[in-house]
Design a protein around this motif. Structure first.
Motif, PDB file in Angstrom:
ATOM      1  N   ARG A 127      60.012  55.440  59.833  1.00  0.00           N
ATOM      2  CA  ARG A 127      58.579  55.540  60.133  1.00  0.00           C
ATOM      3  C   ARG A 127      58.059  54.227  60.728  1.00  0.00           C
ATOM      4  N   LEU A 128      58.551  53.107  60.209  1.00  0.00           N
ATOM      5  CA  LEU A 128      58.167  51.802  60.749  1.00  0.00           C
ATOM      6  C   LEU A 128      58.602  51.674  62.206  1.00  0.00           C
ATOM      7  N   LEU A 129      59.837  52.067  62.504  1.00  0.00           N
ATOM      8  CA  LEU A 129      60.336  51.985  63.882  1.00  0.00           C
ATOM      9  C   LEU A 129      59.534  52.882  64.824  1.00  0.00           C
ATOM     10  N   LEU A 130      59.186  54.094  64.350  1.00  0.00           N
ATOM     11  CA  LEU A 130      58.411  55.025  65.180  1.00  0.00           C
ATOM     12  C   LEU A 130      56.999  54.495  65.430  1.00  0.00           C
ATOM     13  N   LEU A 131      56.428  53.884  64.422  1.00  0.00           N
ATOM     14  CA  LEU A 131      55.092  53.312  64.588  1.00  0.00           C
ATOM     15  C   LEU A 131      55.131  52.132  65.556  1.00  0.00           C
ATOM     16  N   ARG A 132      56.197  51.364  65.507  1.00  0.00           N
ATOM     17  CA  ARG A 132      56.359  50.274  66.471  1.00  0.00           C
ATOM     18  C   ARG A 132      56.475  50.818  67.893  1.00  0.00           C
ATOM     19  N   ALA A 133      57.251  51.910  68.038  1.00  0.00           N
ATOM     20  CA  ALA A 133      57.410  52.514  69.364  1.00  0.00           C
ATOM     21  C   ALA A 133      56.088  53.078  69.883  1.00  0.00           C
ATOM     22  N   ARG A 134      55.278  53.632  68.981  1.00  0.00           N
ATOM     23  CA  ARG A 134      53.990  54.195  69.376  1.00  0.00           C
ATOM     24  C   ARG A 134      52.996  53.102  69.760  1.00  0.00           C
ATOM     25  N   SER A 135      53.062  51.936  69.111  1.00  0.00           N
ATOM     26  CA  SER A 135      52.138  50.829  69.405  1.00  0.00           C
ATOM     27  C   SER A 135      52.958  49.602  69.829  1.00  0.00           C
ATOM     28  N   ASN A 194      54.236  42.149  62.857  1.00  0.00           N
ATOM     29  CA  ASN A 194      53.777  41.892  61.480  1.00  0.00           C
ATOM     30  C   ASN A 194      52.612  42.801  61.089  1.00  0.00           C
ATOM     31  N   GLN A 195      51.764  43.155  62.078  1.00  0.00           N
ATOM     32  CA  GLN A 195      50.657  44.076  61.800  1.00  0.00           C
ATOM     33  C   GLN A 195      51.192  45.483  61.504  1.00  0.00           C
ATOM     34  N   ILE A 196      52.181  45.906  62.277  1.00  0.00           N
ATOM     35  CA  ILE A 196      52.786  47.225  62.067  1.00  0.00           C
ATOM     36  C   ILE A 196      53.434  47.284  60.683  1.00  0.00           C
ATOM     37  N   LEU A 227      42.854  49.000  67.029  1.00  0.00           N
ATOM     38  CA  LEU A 227      42.748  49.747  65.779  1.00  0.00           C
ATOM     39  C   LEU A 227      43.831  49.302  64.793  1.00  0.00           C
ATOM     40  N   VAL A 228      45.051  49.131  65.283  1.00  0.00           N
ATOM     41  CA  VAL A 228      46.147  48.653  64.438  1.00  0.00           C
ATOM     42  C   VAL A 228      45.829  47.278  63.878  1.00  0.00           C
ATOM     43  N   GLU A 238      44.289  44.040  59.236  1.00  0.00           N
ATOM     44  CA  GLU A 238      43.378  43.050  58.641  1.00  0.00           C
ATOM     45  C   GLU A 238      42.699  43.610  57.393  1.00  0.00           C
ATOM     46  N   LYS A 239      42.328  44.895  57.458  1.00  0.00           N
ATOM     47  CA  LYS A 239      41.699  45.546  56.322  1.00  0.00           C
ATOM     48  C   LYS A 239      42.661  45.604  55.129  1.00  0.00           C
ATOM     49  N   PHE A 240      43.921  45.985  55.372  1.00  0.00           N
ATOM     50  CA  PHE A 240      44.899  46.076  54.306  1.00  0.00           C
ATOM     51  C   PHE A 240      45.235  44.707  53.729  1.00  0.00           C
TER      52      PHE A 240
END
Length: 358
Positions: A298-306, A312-314, A344-345, A350-352
């Motif tokens: 899921r981390l890798l897919l989120l990196r690919a999407r953004s 570090n933000q991802i 947004l990311v 920053e919120k988290f």
């Protein structure tokens, strides 16, 4: 031709907001369009002519046509030989009632209805998902997929999205799993329909495409066309009536089925299409299981999407998100401007970080 298929063009319209994926769209859009188009084609008499024409002495042709259409025709699979010398057509020969192995063909009455029914079944998972989804992604992505929206509007929408994620964190798993359930339905549906068509064609469909491929590779003198076996163009039909003395008279007629010229091509295409679609759907399910079970994936897919966001933000977002949160964020990435998504990311990370690990 435009009059026949003009009603299908509305199905070609693409949604402004993507709430699924490419494999899902192959089921409810591409396959539904194909099945409805084929259903319309087999009912178009201007291209095919009458679906059945029968020849028999002493019986009016229109009566014979109607009778054989209703009560089905038959062939004798064991009858083979040289057409025009040994037999009239493959499977068409004289026979003794009750002794020869006779194969009845009555599916042709129902082809257009079954194709349309199959199209409905392919749309059911889409209907369920659209109902359950309830326009959530469209509401969340509002104005953020519009390139001419002003910066202030985009900033306000981003803040709302960040608050939405913070408020609904870890509560969106059910939303995601309903989509995954619809993906399972797609796979079950396409595999089930392969066996349904096999039942519909008396056990001939599961090997139909493979038999056609083998047929094209055989020597001409050894060929027995599987398409003619499953979809014969010439068949027999027996008509009984009372004679002048009250005895039962039996009339054997020959029936030409022009519709089968189209049916045989339709089902060859559908064999290859359904096999390919079932393989793609199976691979999609394997991918989905890996996504559910693998946080690193899921981390890798989120990196690919953004791709333009810092890693570090991802990682901060992936660490705090469960499968449902990740799924909503990933779907949003398909529908909003990449630069807005990057911001947004950043805001979410920053919120988290401000809240600490959740």
């Amino acid at each position: 031709m435009f009059d026949v298929f003009g009603s299908v063009k509305g199905l070609l319209k693409l949604d402004s907001v993507c709430i699924d994926n490419n494999v899902f769209r192959l089921h409810y859009k591409a396959t539904v369009i194909i099945l409805i188009a084929f259903s319309l084609l087999v009912t178009s008499r201007q291209y095919i002519g009458d679906p059945i024409d029968c020849i028999v002495d002493e019986i009016p042709s229109n009566v014979m046509d109607t009778y054989c259409w209703i009560y089905s025709t038959f062939t004798i699979p064991d009858r083979t030989g040289v057409v025009g010398k040994d037999i009239v057509q493959p499977g068409v020969s004289s026979h003794v009632a009750g002794e020869d192995n006779v194969k009845y063909h009555k599916y042709y009455q129902w082809v257009c209805f079954t194709l349309f029914f199959q199209a409905i079944l392919f749309y059911v998972p889409r209907y369920l998902w659209k109902t359950w989804e309830g326009g959530r992604i469209k509401m969340l992505a509002l104005d953020l997929n519009c390139p001419v929206a002003n910066d202030e509007c985009k900033s306000d929408r981003r803040k709302l999205l960040v608050e939405y994620f913070a408020t609904n964190l870890h509560t969106q798993n059910f939303y995601a799993f309903r989509f995954f359930f619809c993906e399972v339905l797609n796979f079950v549906n396409v595999v089930g329909q392969i066996y349904f068509m096999d039942f519909f064609l008396d056990g001939e469909f599961t090997t139909y495409g493979a038999d056609v491929v083998k047929f094209t590779e055989m020597e001409p003198e050894e060929r027995i066309d599987p398409m003619s076996r499953v979809f014969p163009k010439v068949t027999k039909c027996t008509f009984h009536k009372y004679g002048a003395s009250g005895t039962v008279q039996r009339f054997d007629g020959l029936c030409v089925l022009p519709l089968n010229i189209v049916n045989e091509k339709i089902y060859v295409f559908l064999w290859f299409w359904f096999i390919a679609l079932s393989i793609l759907s199976g691979l999609s399910l394997a991918y989905r299981l890996a996504v559910i079970a693998g946080p690193k994936l899921r981390l890798l897919l989120l990196r690919a999407r953004s791709r333009i966001s810092p890693h570090n933000q991802i990682e901060t977002i992936a660490k705090n998100c469960q499968i449902g949160d990740w799924f909503v964020l990933y779907q949003l990435g398909k529908n909003i401007d990449p630069l807005v998504y990057k911001q947004l990311v950043s805001d979410l990370a920053e919120k988290f970080q401000g809240k600490g690990s959740v």
